[in-house]
Enzyme design. Structure first.
Site, PDB file in Angstrom:
ATOM      1  N   TRP A 178      -2.793   2.307  -5.093  1.00 10.18           N
ATOM      2  CA  TRP A 178      -2.952   3.372  -4.097  1.00 10.18           C
ATOM      3  C   TRP A 178      -1.580   3.672  -3.483  1.00 10.18           C
ATOM      4  O   TRP A 178      -0.854   2.753  -3.102  1.00 10.18           O
ATOM      5  CB  TRP A 178      -3.941   2.895  -3.030  1.00 10.18           C
ATOM      6  N   ASP A 259      -7.768  -5.876  -0.832  1.00  7.76           N
ATOM      7  CA  ASP A 259      -8.071  -4.582  -0.248  1.00  7.76           C
ATOM      8  C   ASP A 259      -9.465  -4.198  -0.730  1.00  7.76           C
ATOM      9  O   ASP A 259      -9.677  -3.956  -1.921  1.00  7.76           O
ATOM     10  CB  ASP A 259      -7.028  -3.553  -0.723  1.00  7.76           C
ATOM     11  N   LYS A 295     -15.690   4.857   2.786  1.00  6.23           N
ATOM     12  CA  LYS A 295     -16.435   5.336   1.620  1.00  6.23           C
ATOM     13  C   LYS A 295     -17.870   4.844   1.607  1.00  6.23           C
ATOM     14  O   LYS A 295     -18.802   5.631   1.449  1.00  6.23           O
ATOM     15  CB  LYS A 295     -15.717   4.892   0.327  1.00  6.23           C
TER      16      LYS A 295
HETATM   17  N1  PLA Z   1      -7.202   1.143   0.122  1.00  6.87           N
HETATM   18  C1  PLA Z   1      -7.451   1.863  -0.965  1.00  6.87           C
HETATM   19  C2  PLA Z   1      -7.371   1.218  -2.304  1.00  6.87           C
HETATM   20  C3  PLA Z   1      -7.812   3.218  -0.837  1.00  6.87           C
HETATM   21  O1  PLA Z   1      -8.058   3.915  -1.937  1.00  6.87           O
HETATM   22  C4  PLA Z   1      -7.880   3.805   0.432  1.00  6.87           C
HETATM   23  C5  PLA Z   1      -8.217   5.248   0.606  1.00  6.87           C
HETATM   24  C6  PLA Z   1      -7.615   2.976   1.534  1.00  6.87           C
HETATM   25  C7  PLA Z   1      -7.281   1.654   1.341  1.00  6.87           C
HETATM   26  C8  PLA Z   1      -7.651   3.457   2.948  1.00  6.87           C
HETATM   27  O2  PLA Z   1      -8.795   4.007   3.355  1.00  6.87           O
HETATM   28  P1  PLA Z   1      -9.179   4.194   4.877  1.00  6.87           P
HETATM   29  O3  PLA Z   1      -7.977   3.895   5.700  1.00  6.87           O
HETATM   30  O4  PLA Z   1      -9.593   5.608   5.008  1.00  6.87           O
HETATM   31  O5  PLA Z   1     -10.270   3.240   5.103  1.00  6.87           O
HETATM   32  N2  PLA Z   1      -7.842   6.103  -0.417  1.00  6.87           N
HETATM   33  C9  PLA Z   1      -8.249   7.531  -0.432  1.00  6.87           C
HETATM   34  C10 PLA Z   1      -7.812   8.281   0.811  1.00  6.87           C
HETATM   35  C11 PLA Z   1      -9.757   7.648  -0.526  1.00  6.87           C
HETATM   36  C12 PLA Z   1      -6.375   8.143   1.191  1.00  6.87           C
HETATM   37  O6  PLA Z   1      -5.465   8.244   0.351  1.00  6.87           O
HETATM   38  O7  PLA Z   1      -6.153   7.948   2.409  1.00  6.87           O
HETATM   39  C13 PLA Z   1      -7.633   8.152  -1.699  1.00  6.87           C
HETATM   40  O8  PLA Z   1      -7.913   9.325  -1.970  1.00  6.87           O
HETATM   41  O9  PLA Z   1      -6.927   7.439  -2.435  1.00  6.87           O
END
Ligand code: PLA
Length: 449
Positions: A178, A259, A295
């Site tokens: 991510w 995570d 989510k």
């Molecule tokens: N960890 C991972 C692996 C994630 O994909 C995301 C969110 C988070 C943590 C953090 O989420 P939160 O802080 O909202 O609880 N990833 C998303 C959104 C869904 C983003 O980038 O913020 C994504 O589209 O990858």
């Protein structure tokens, strides 16, 4: 003895990280570099920020910004991982609506500050959700849990704590991962390195590379692991592979930092998706876990999450908690009350909990149906290439293998928005939009190389 980071030391760590963009083993520069620019006080008539360069949009959330500006009626946002219904609408879960009604009608509820560590019930129930109700670590009071601002805030609080109190400052994150991971850990003052994870040839896990890289990591290094539904690849280790990873990590005293942003979204089962974490906790070793309810409860904007740290003794756990408070208080003082109250209302009521698991399963199932439909649509079009990874991958995303140029083409010609690494959010698709996406992918792979 470890002392707190002095501000000088922290600045020097930061400048070291921020001037050199991280380059991974495949030569991709990670987006963890942040540019600091000095302001000027010389010209009294111009802004002190006159020299401030414009920052680029975020690689994921910026996709939504671009999508919102597009007037096309056929536009489709498959960028951010946010669940949509078959009608393409955001979903508020039925159990969330019910819990909110209960909260509103309960006149005894007030809006006072929560404690620094958040809502006590929420913390206990969150630890149970990820570790299991009968977890010996919970029964032995070895776990300290603090409510944080969703998954991101939980990761950041954990990272700040580690940078202050842990003897190893290197964290290994998977390649790819991510996009925010690198920035979170770097800005907390940790040194970020990558370990091999994904094999673009097999579109599967590079278990050999992963074990080699973790095998040559310095003893005690921190390792970021996605509990399930790896983002962006949709590729998870099997339980046997998790066991290999666990054994290696414990033998080298590597510290696991899980995570868990998608519990329940991968398999549709909350317990199934927690197995990796539970395996590491069962061996009695220490472990960090960042949980998000964005989510699995659809509470994206409520910012509800938790950081749990599993310790070796109950006494250490209470000392860890005392230090977490010192991390949290100057950052945001204490967390917000509403989202955590929704979560604890659902988790402590047997009927609501049961209903939640059904709604969660329905979301996971709809995503799996979208995988099948997209795969069938590409096969029906005779689109060149093996697209079986679409149905094999797990969780919210498909890592399509489309390159940056093909992604740009699909956005330009078909108004389909996705991250430039070719990741698409399957949760943003519906039966109605699958043909449009399949047409776009077909055109992209047959006309753009
Ligand atoms: N960890 C991972 C692996 C994630 O994909 C995301 C969110 C988070 C943590 C953090 O989420 P939160 O802080 O909202 O609880 N990833 C998303 C959104 C869904 C983003 O980038 O913020 C994504 O589209 O990858």
């Amino acid at each position: 003895m470890k002392s707190c980071l002095t501000s000088d030391r922290r600045l020097s760590i930061l400048s070291g990280h921020l001037t050199t963009a991280t380059i991974d083993k495949e030569g991709n520069s990670s987006s963890s570099s942040i540019c600091f620019s000095p302001t000027s006080s010389s010209a009294s008539d111009s802004s002190v920020f006159a020299n401030l360069p414009r920052a680029p949009e975020d690689p994921i959330l910026g996709v939504t910004v671009a999508y919102n500006k597009d007037p096309s009626p056929v536009k489709l946002n498959l960028g951010v991982g946010a669940y949509r219904t078959e009608e393409g609408k955001p979903l508020v879960l039925n159990v969330v609506r019910q819990a909110e009604k209960l909260l509103v009608n309960d006149r005894s509820r007030v809006k006072e500050y929560l404690p620094i560590v958040g809502l006590a019930d929420f913390n206990k129930l969150s630890a149970k959700l990820i570790l299991g109700a009968d977890s010996p670590a919970i029964l032995g009071n070895l776990v300290t849990t603090v409510q944080c601002l969703s998954g991101t805030g939980s990761l950041r609080v954990g990272a700040e704590f580690l940078a202050r109190h842990y003897y190893q400052r290197t964290i290994y994150i998977p390649n790819p991962t991510w996009g925010n991971h690198g920035k979170i850990f770097t800005l907390a003052g940790l040194t970020v390195k990558t370990y091999r994870y994904y094999d673009p040839v097999t579109r599967g896990l590079n278990i050999q590379g992963l074990l080699e890289d973790l095998g040559s990591a310095p003893s005690g290094a921190i390792v970021l692991l996605h509990a399930c539904a790896h983002n962006p690849t949709g590729v998870d280790p099997t339980l046997e592979q998790w066991e290999q990873i666990r054994r290696l990590m414990r033998s080298k005293r590597l510290l696991p930092f899980f995570d868990s942003a998608y519990q329940g979204f991968a398999s549709g089962s909350l317990d199934e998706d927690a197995k990796s974490v539970r395996m590491f906790v069962a061996d009695g070793g220490e472990c960090f876990i960042a949980q998000s309810y964005a989510k699995n409860m659809g509470l994206y904007g409520e910012r509800v999450g938790a950081l749990s740290i599993v310790c070796k003794t109950a006494d250490v756990a209470t000392r860890v908690e005392s230090q977490l408070k010192l991390v949290i208080r100057p950052m945001y003082s204490n967390p917000p009350i509403h989202g955590a109250s929704i979560v604890s209302t659902i988790l402590k009521d047997r009927n609501l909990y049961q209903e939640w698991t059904l709604e969660l399963k329905a979301m996971a199932d709809r995503i799996i149906t979208m995988r099948k439909q997209l795969f069938d649509a590409l096969r029906a079009r005779g689109t060149p290439g093996d697209w079986s990874h679409i149905i094999k991958q797990i969780g919210m995303f498909t890592f399509t293998g489309l390159n940056t140029k093909q992604v740009a083409f699909m956005t330009r010609e078909y108004h389909i928005y996705m991250t430039s690494d070719g990741r698409i959010s399957m949760a943003g698709l519906s039966s109605r939009t699958v043909p449009h996406l399949a047409d776009a992918i077909h055109a992209a792979v047959t006309t753009v190389v």
